[in-house]
Design a protein around this motif. Structure first.
Motif, PDB file in Angstrom:
ATOM      1  N   PHE A  18       0.864  -1.179   0.000  1.00  0.00           N
ATOM      2  CA  PHE A  18       0.000   0.000   0.000  1.00  0.00           C
ATOM      3  C   PHE A  18       0.899   1.226   0.000  1.00  0.00           C
ATOM      4  CE2 PHE A  18      -3.230  -2.841   1.841  1.00  0.00           C
ATOM      5  CZ  PHE A  18      -4.394  -2.352   1.269  1.00  0.00           C
ATOM      6  N   GLU A  19       0.384   2.312  -0.523  1.00  0.00           N
ATOM      7  CA  GLU A  19       1.117   3.568  -0.411  1.00  0.00           C
ATOM      8  C   GLU A  19       0.872   4.099   1.002  1.00  0.00           C
ATOM      9  OE1 GLU A  19       0.057   7.407  -2.457  1.00  0.00           O
ATOM     10  OE2 GLU A  19       1.860   6.870  -3.561  1.00  0.00           O
ATOM     11  N   GLU A  20       1.936   4.212   1.781  1.00  0.00           N
ATOM     12  CA  GLU A  20       1.798   4.645   3.168  1.00  0.00           C
ATOM     13  C   GLU A  20       2.269   6.079   3.342  1.00  0.00           C
ATOM     14  OE1 GLU A  20       3.340   1.885   6.076  1.00  0.00           O
ATOM     15  OE2 GLU A  20       2.712   0.159   4.875  1.00  0.00           O
ATOM     16  N   GLY A  21       1.686   6.710   4.347  1.00  0.00           N
ATOM     17  CA  GLY A  21       2.135   8.020   4.783  1.00  0.00           C
ATOM     18  C   GLY A  21       2.155   7.988   6.295  1.00  0.00           C
ATOM     19  N   VAL A  24       5.450  12.839   2.689  1.00  0.00           N
ATOM     20  CA  VAL A  24       6.090  11.690   2.049  1.00  0.00           C
ATOM     21  C   VAL A  24       5.106  10.522   1.965  1.00  0.00           C
ATOM     22  CG1 VAL A  24       7.919   9.950   2.276  1.00  0.00           C
ATOM     23  CG2 VAL A  24       8.411  12.348   2.793  1.00  0.00           C
ATOM     24  N   PHE A  25       5.004   9.931   0.777  1.00  0.00           N
ATOM     25  CA  PHE A  25       4.150   8.754   0.572  1.00  0.00           C
ATOM     26  C   PHE A  25       4.947   7.741  -0.231  1.00  0.00           C
ATOM     27  CE2 PHE A  25       1.542  12.444   1.191  1.00  0.00           C
ATOM     28  CZ  PHE A  25       0.624  12.007   2.126  1.00  0.00           C
ATOM     29  N   GLU A  26       5.036   6.512   0.262  1.00  0.00           N
ATOM     30  CA  GLU A  26       5.824   5.480  -0.413  1.00  0.00           C
ATOM     31  C   GLU A  26       5.102   4.149  -0.308  1.00  0.00           C
ATOM     32  OE1 GLU A  26       8.679   5.679  -2.082  1.00  0.00           O
ATOM     33  OE2 GLU A  26       9.367   7.702  -1.550  1.00  0.00           O
ATOM     34  N   GLU A  27       5.252   3.332  -1.361  1.00  0.00           N
ATOM     35  CA  GLU A  27       4.727   1.967  -1.341  1.00  0.00           C
ATOM     36  C   GLU A  27       5.569   1.119  -0.390  1.00  0.00           C
ATOM     37  OE1 GLU A  27       2.433   0.119  -3.426  1.00  0.00           O
ATOM     38  OE2 GLU A  27       1.587   2.013  -4.189  1.00  0.00           O
ATOM     39  N   ILE A  28       4.918   0.465   0.548  1.00  0.00           N
ATOM     40  CA  ILE A  28       5.623  -0.419   1.489  1.00  0.00           C
ATOM     41  C   ILE A  28       4.944  -1.789   1.448  1.00  0.00           C
ATOM     42  CG2 ILE A  28       6.291  -0.809   3.910  1.00  0.00           C
ATOM     43  CD1 ILE A  28       7.574   1.743   2.832  1.00  0.00           C
ATOM     44  N   VAL A  36       9.481   4.823   6.614  1.00  0.00           N
ATOM     45  CA  VAL A  36      10.572   5.032   5.651  1.00  0.00           C
ATOM     46  C   VAL A  36      11.812   4.194   5.999  1.00  0.00           C
ATOM     47  CG1 VAL A  36       9.803   7.294   4.830  1.00  0.00           C
ATOM     48  CG2 VAL A  36      11.311   7.173   6.820  1.00  0.00           C
ATOM     49  N   ASP A  37      11.849   3.652   7.233  1.00  0.00           N
ATOM     50  CA  ASP A  37      12.951   2.743   7.596  1.00  0.00           C
ATOM     51  C   ASP A  37      12.900   1.451   6.777  1.00  0.00           C
ATOM     52  OD1 ASP A  37      13.932   4.517   9.478  1.00  0.00           O
ATOM     53  OD2 ASP A  37      12.823   3.605  11.136  1.00  0.00           O
ATOM     54  N   LEU A  77      19.304   5.033   0.731  1.00  0.00           N
ATOM     55  CA  LEU A  77      19.275   6.165  -0.202  1.00  0.00           C
ATOM     56  C   LEU A  77      17.875   6.787  -0.269  1.00  0.00           C
ATOM     57  CD1 LEU A  77      21.102   7.601  -2.395  1.00  0.00           C
ATOM     58  CD2 LEU A  77      19.903   6.164  -4.056  1.00  0.00           C
ATOM     59  N   LYS A  78      16.866   5.911  -0.441  1.00  0.00           N
ATOM     60  CA  LYS A  78      15.478   6.402  -0.547  1.00  0.00           C
ATOM     61  C   LYS A  78      14.992   6.995   0.771  1.00  0.00           C
ATOM     62  CE  LYS A  78      12.316   4.540  -3.381  1.00  0.00           C
ATOM     63  NZ  LYS A  78      11.355   3.511  -3.859  1.00  0.00           N
TER      64      LYS A  78
END
Ligand code: NI
Length: 174
Positions: free
Chosen positions: A90-93, A100-104, A147-148, A153-154
């Protein structure tokens, strides 16, 4: 009820491993009320106590849609068991990583064991979105932000972006 301040990266408190709740007293119950109010005000769909600076193993979650009635859930001393082998992303925030929103990727299902506000042990099988939110919030209790889960880098880029997004917001408000 009080809206509390949400701490954000890179505040080192977010790396704290939270302590189990020993007694569910008025202080704990009013913390839960404040966390729910703070989550709605943000607005967000989940919050861990450490995000308001309190290192206790407490989570609040509400994944009801906007057109549905509010359904705040609270979890004291939650533990995740039996994660599925099937993963889902899912795209998490996160309220502590604004902007920041990233697929985890995480297990698609898991069971959470916890104490309710009356101190009664509960267990619920979670799937999909709820499973993701529970696991995201559980991470906070172990000093981990979403984000961990990214490469270094990301992650560094995401944290820089979050700090920058807040600075520009502040400047716009001045
Ligand atoms: Ni979060």
């Amino acid at each position: 009820m009080t809206i509390r301040e949400i701490i954000t990266v890179p505040n080192p408190l977010l790396k704290t491993i939270s302590e189990p709740v020993k007694v569910i007293d008025d202080e704990v119950l009013s913390l839960i009320d404040d966390m729910i109010e703070t989550m709605y005000a943000a607005p967000g769909i989940g919050l861990a106590a450490i995000q308001v600076g309190v290192p206790k193993r407490i989570l609040v979650i509400d994944i009801a849609r906007e057109d549905e009635a509010r359904n705040p859930l609270s979890f004291i001393n939650p533990e995740i068991i039996d994660p599925s082998e099937i993963l889902n992303s899912f795209e998490e925030g996160c309220l502590s990583v604004p902007g920041v929103f990233e697929e985890i990727e995480r297990p698609d299902e898991c069971t959470v064991k916890y104490l309710d506000k009356d101190g009664v042990e509960q267990s619920v099988r979670c799937k999909g979105m709820l499973a993701t939110v529970i696991q995201h919030e559980m991470d906070h209790l172990n000093g981990v932000v979403f984000v961990d889960h990214l490469s270094k880098l990301k992650r560094d880029r995401a944290i820089k972006k979050s700090i920058k997004s807040r600075t520009s917001e502040k400047n716009n408000n001045e």
